[in-house]
Scaffold this motif. Structure first.
Motif, PDB file in Angstrom:
ATOM      1  N   ALA A 187      -9.783  -3.467  -2.190  1.00  0.00           N
ATOM      2  CA  ALA A 187      -9.325  -2.917  -0.907  1.00  0.00           C
ATOM      3  C   ALA A 187      -7.878  -3.304  -0.628  1.00  0.00           C
ATOM      4  O   ALA A 187      -7.081  -2.482  -0.139  1.00  0.00           O
ATOM      5  N   MET A 188      -7.515  -4.550  -0.943  1.00  0.00           N
ATOM      6  CA  MET A 188      -6.136  -4.983  -0.725  1.00  0.00           C
ATOM      7  C   MET A 188      -5.172  -4.246  -1.654  1.00  0.00           C
ATOM      8  O   MET A 188      -4.079  -3.860  -1.232  1.00  0.00           O
ATOM      9  N   GLU A 189      -5.569  -4.047  -2.892  1.00  0.00           N
ATOM     10  CA  GLU A 189      -4.735  -3.279  -3.821  1.00  0.00           C
ATOM     11  C   GLU A 189      -4.542  -1.850  -3.312  1.00  0.00           C
ATOM     12  O   GLU A 189      -3.437  -1.319  -3.355  1.00  0.00           O
ATOM     13  N   LYS A 190      -5.614  -1.264  -2.844  1.00  0.00           N
ATOM     14  CA  LYS A 190      -5.539   0.104  -2.324  1.00  0.00           C
ATOM     15  C   LYS A 190      -4.635   0.167  -1.101  1.00  0.00           C
ATOM     16  O   LYS A 190      -3.856   1.099  -0.938  1.00  0.00           O
ATOM     17  N   PHE A 191      -4.729  -0.849  -0.235  1.00  0.00           N
ATOM     18  CA  PHE A 191      -3.893  -0.871   0.957  1.00  0.00           C
ATOM     19  C   PHE A 191      -2.420  -1.041   0.597  1.00  0.00           C
ATOM     20  O   PHE A 191      -1.553  -0.377   1.166  1.00  0.00           O
ATOM     21  N   HIS A 192      -2.112  -1.949  -0.345  1.00  0.00           N
ATOM     22  CA  HIS A 192      -0.721  -2.187  -0.717  1.00  0.00           C
ATOM     23  C   HIS A 192      -0.068  -0.966  -1.347  1.00  0.00           C
ATOM     24  O   HIS A 192       1.150  -0.808  -1.254  1.00  0.00           O
ATOM     25  N   THR A 193      -0.847  -0.134  -1.983  1.00  0.00           N
ATOM     26  CA  THR A 193      -0.283   1.063  -2.609  1.00  0.00           C
ATOM     27  C   THR A 193      -0.455   2.305  -1.740  1.00  0.00           C
ATOM     28  O   THR A 193      -0.061   3.389  -2.154  1.00  0.00           O
ATOM     29  N   SER A 194      -1.012   2.133  -0.550  1.00  0.00           N
ATOM     30  CA  SER A 194      -1.224   3.291   0.320  1.00  0.00           C
ATOM     31  C   SER A 194       0.109   3.792   0.861  1.00  0.00           C
ATOM     32  O   SER A 194       1.121   3.086   0.903  1.00  0.00           O
ATOM     33  N   ASP A 195       0.101   5.015   1.306  1.00  0.00           N
ATOM     34  CA  ASP A 195       1.302   5.682   1.794  1.00  0.00           C
ATOM     35  C   ASP A 195       1.872   4.964   3.018  1.00  0.00           C
ATOM     36  O   ASP A 195       3.073   4.728   3.107  1.00  0.00           O
ATOM     37  N   ILE A 196       1.018   4.604   3.955  1.00  0.00           N
ATOM     38  CA  ILE A 196       1.498   3.962   5.181  1.00  0.00           C
ATOM     39  C   ILE A 196       2.103   2.599   4.905  1.00  0.00           C
ATOM     40  O   ILE A 196       3.114   2.220   5.502  1.00  0.00           O
ATOM     41  N   ALA A 197       1.530   1.845   3.982  1.00  0.00           N
ATOM     42  CA  ALA A 197       2.078   0.531   3.651  1.00  0.00           C
ATOM     43  C   ALA A 197       3.431   0.659   2.977  1.00  0.00           C
ATOM     44  O   ALA A 197       4.366  -0.086   3.294  1.00  0.00           O
ATOM     45  N   VAL A 198       3.569   1.606   2.075  1.00  0.00           N
ATOM     46  CA  VAL A 198       4.838   1.807   1.377  1.00  0.00           C
ATOM     47  C   VAL A 198       5.913   2.257   2.357  1.00  0.00           C
ATOM     48  O   VAL A 198       7.049   1.746   2.344  1.00  0.00           O
ATOM     49  N   LYS A 199       5.569   3.186   3.240  1.00  0.00           N
ATOM     50  CA  LYS A 199       6.544   3.664   4.231  1.00  0.00           C
ATOM     51  C   LYS A 199       6.942   2.547   5.198  1.00  0.00           C
ATOM     52  O   LYS A 199       8.106   2.423   5.573  1.00  0.00           O
ATOM     53  N   THR A 200       5.978   1.729   5.606  1.00  0.00           N
ATOM     54  CA  THR A 200       6.273   0.633   6.518  1.00  0.00           C
ATOM     55  C   THR A 200       7.190  -0.385   5.862  1.00  0.00           C
ATOM     56  O   THR A 200       8.152  -0.860   6.480  1.00  0.00           O
ATOM     57  N   LYS A 201       6.912  -0.723   4.619  1.00  0.00           N
ATOM     58  CA  LYS A 201       7.770  -1.667   3.900  1.00  0.00           C
ATOM     59  C   LYS A 201       9.189  -1.131   3.775  1.00  0.00           C
ATOM     60  O   LYS A 201      10.165  -1.857   3.996  1.00  0.00           O
ATOM     61  N   SER A 202       9.318   0.143   3.417  1.00  0.00           N
ATOM     62  CA  SER A 202      10.659   0.715   3.252  1.00  0.00           C
ATOM     63  C   SER A 202      11.375   0.810   4.604  1.00  0.00           C
ATOM     64  O   SER A 202      12.584   0.569   4.691  1.00  0.00           O
TER      65      SER A 202
END
Length: 88
Positions: free
Chosen positions: A52-67
């Protein structure tokens, strides 16, 4: 004859009773089974949590938030460098 039948029935009951006691697991075996069940459960929960954590880290919202935060930090850093560079 009645005595021999009674003794035979008594022996059968005794044999059935001892077989039933042997089939019941001991407290030691129950704890061992419980330990293996808990180990399996925790390993399963660990694997699911990791997935679940791997899926969250690679999710679209997580990537956009990080950027987004990276961009905002870079803008802030540039603004601070610009402000303090003028004063020096």
């Amino acid at each position: 004859m009645k005595l021999s039948v009674a003794v035979a029935v008594l022996m059968l009951v005794l044999a059935a009773h001892t077989d039933a006691q042997e089939a019941e697991p001991s407290i030691e075996q129950r704890f061992a089974d419980f330990q293996s069940q808990m180990q399996t459960l925790t390993e399963d929960i660990g694997e699911k949590t990791k997935a679940a954590m791997e899926k969250f880290h690679t999710s679209d919202i997580a990537v956009k938030t990080k950027s987004f935060f990276a961009e905002q930090f870079e803008k802030l850093k540039a603004k601070i460098d610009e402000t303090f560079a003028k004063e020096s």
